[in-house]
Design an enzyme around this catalytic site. Structure first.
Site, short mmCIF file in Angstrom:
data_model
loop_
_atom_site.label_atom_id
_atom_site.label_comp_id
_atom_site.label_asym_id
_atom_site.label_seq_id
_atom_site.Cartn_x
_atom_site.Cartn_y
_atom_site.Cartn_z
N CYS A 48 3.19 8.25 2.01
CA CYS A 48 3.62 7.18 2.91
C CYS A 48 3.84 5.92 2.08
O CYS A 48 2.93 5.46 1.39
CB CYS A 48 2.57 6.93 3.99
SG CYS A 48 3.01 5.60 5.15
N CYS A 54 5.04 -8.13 6.63
CA CYS A 54 6.01 -7.76 7.66
C CYS A 54 6.15 -8.93 8.62
O CYS A 54 5.18 -9.64 8.91
CB CYS A 54 5.55 -6.52 8.41
SG CYS A 54 6.73 -5.91 9.65
N CYS A 74 4.34 -6.96 15.59
CA CYS A 74 3.82 -5.98 16.55
C CYS A 74 2.33 -6.23 16.78
O CYS A 74 1.56 -6.43 15.83
CB CYS A 74 4.04 -4.57 16.05
SG CYS A 74 5.79 -4.15 15.83
N GLU A 114 0.81 -1.21 0.00
CA GLU A 114 0.00 0.00 0.00
C GLU A 114 0.85 1.27 0.00
O GLU A 114 1.96 1.29 0.51
CB GLU A 114 -0.91 0.01 1.24
CG GLU A 114 -1.92 -1.10 1.24
CD GLU A 114 -2.32 -1.53 2.64
OE1 GLU A 114 -3.49 -1.91 2.81
OE2 GLU A 114 -1.48 -1.48 3.55
N CYS A 161 -1.50 1.19 7.75
CA CYS A 161 -0.78 0.28 6.86
C CYS A 161 -1.23 -1.16 7.06
O CYS A 161 -1.43 -1.62 8.17
CB CYS A 161 0.74 0.42 7.04
SG CYS A 161 1.33 0.18 8.71
N CYS A 208 -0.52 -4.02 14.87
CA CYS A 208 -0.35 -3.69 13.45
C CYS A 208 -0.99 -4.72 12.53
O CYS A 208 -0.83 -5.93 12.72
CB CYS A 208 1.15 -3.56 13.13
SG CYS A 208 1.48 -3.03 11.43
#
Length: 347
Positions: free
Chosen positions: A104, A111, A115, A91, A335, A118
């Site tokens: 951004c 990922c 976390c 994105e 995100c 997220c």
């Protein structure tokens, strides 16, 4: 066939030299690619037709495709989902501020950092993005803004992925975007956000590019931070703060600590006091961010009163603390959210 989107002028000139093509042709080609939106060598009408045909047999210009586009109701935010040649997605978000246009960008497809708050990490890491795939996110938006007589003023490397785990490609993309034959972006207009990869911060401080560093902190103690950010088990707070202080000293750039406020987890007066004590004396500021809830995570926003109280405690202790202006919440601009929606639909 080589995809030259993402190549520097120097790399292209070296390749053209092998074919006996003069260096000035590289200048023409890169400006077509990066400033005029060309996706084919045949479109470059200031190159001889025979040369265009010759080069098109060896080179291609492949850019990611926009497969989803969402516009916020206020028109200030546009979120794009890019699909790359292998079907992976990431994105990009355009945010229109009073002081200019900010983009951004993502640096990985997915990922692996894990976390707790997220969305990007829900499906794990698929792969690193290439320098060209990273730069293309900005250049595509620059093409769009150019039609309005506008430009990209700043970028934030805060989208999906941990940029310092894709260090070489990220730095190559930032250097490319700085060149006058692309968008000529000032390094001081770039902010890179990391979850706290200490060796990457140390390496970046020696890179010689004065970009702003933002660190996702989100907790004032090792115990709490390790609970919500597994990276803290490898790079605990003491090591992270040493690296951040060294970065600020070497680059003369203030470090920003991002702090996502999560109801009943890290938003209390005690945590604010601990955070103030942790950051005392640093060339640093805190950016407070009420969590943008992710349905799968069962983590919730604090009240406005709790946010104000947290900020007040920091300011009382002479810690600069700002509350991030939220943009694009109606289009899932955090995100990973749009990408996850696509993946869960099985598309």
């Amino acid at each position: 066939m080589n995809n030259i989107f993402g190549w520097t002028k120097e790399a292209l000139a070296a390749s053209l030299k092998e074919q006996g093509v003069p260096r000035f042709r590289a200048e023409q080609i890169v400006r077509w690619m990066y400033q005029r939106g060309a996706v084919s060598l045949h479109a470059m009408d200031n190159l001889p037709k025979g040369l265009r045909t010759q080069l098109a047999e060896r080179f291609s210009i492949m850019r990611p495709q926009v497969i989803s586009r969402l516009h916020s109701a206020d028109g200030a935010t546009i979120k794009l989902l890019h699909e790359f040649a292998d079907g992976q997605t990431a994105e990009t978000v355009l945010m229109r501020h009073s002081y200019g246009n900010s983009v951004c960008i993502s640096t990985q497809a997915g990922c692996r950092m894990g976390c707790a708050f997220c969305a990007s990490t829900l499906h794990g890491l698929q792969r690193n993005l290439t320098a060209g795939e990273i730069a293309a996110q900005v250049i595509g938006i620059a093409d769009f803004l150019r039609m309005e007589g506008a430009r990209v003023d700043t970028i934030v490397v805060m989208g999906s992925g941990e940029p310092l785990e894709n260090y070489d490609n990220v730095v190559a993309a930032l250097r490319l975007l700085h060149e006058d034959y692309t968008i000529g972006l000032s390094y001081r207009g770039i902010t890179l956000s990391t979850s706290g990869i200490v060796p990457g911060i140390e390496r970046l401080s020696e890179e010689g590019i004065p970009i702003s560093l933002s660190i996702s902190l989100h907790a004032p103690t090792d115990e709490l931070r390790s609970q919500i950010m597994p990276v803290n088990r490898m790079y605990p707070l003491a090591a992270l703060l040493r690296a951040a202080c060294s970065y600020a000293e070497r680059t003369k750039r203030r470090v920003t600590y991002e702090y996502i406020l999560i109801r009943d987890l890290n938003d209390g007066v005690r945590e604010a006091e601990q955070l103030a004590a942790l950051l005392r004396g640093q060339l640093a500021s805190v950016n407070l961010i009420p969590i943008n809830p992710v349905a799968e995570r069962q983590l919730f926003r604090p009240s406005k009163a709790a946010v104000r109280r947290f900020q007040h405690v920091l300011e009382e202790r002479h810690i600069t603390a700002t509350l991030r202006r939220e943009m694009g919440t109606d289009i899932q601009a955090a995100c990973g959210q749009l990408r996850n929606r696509l993946m869960e639909a099985g598309l």
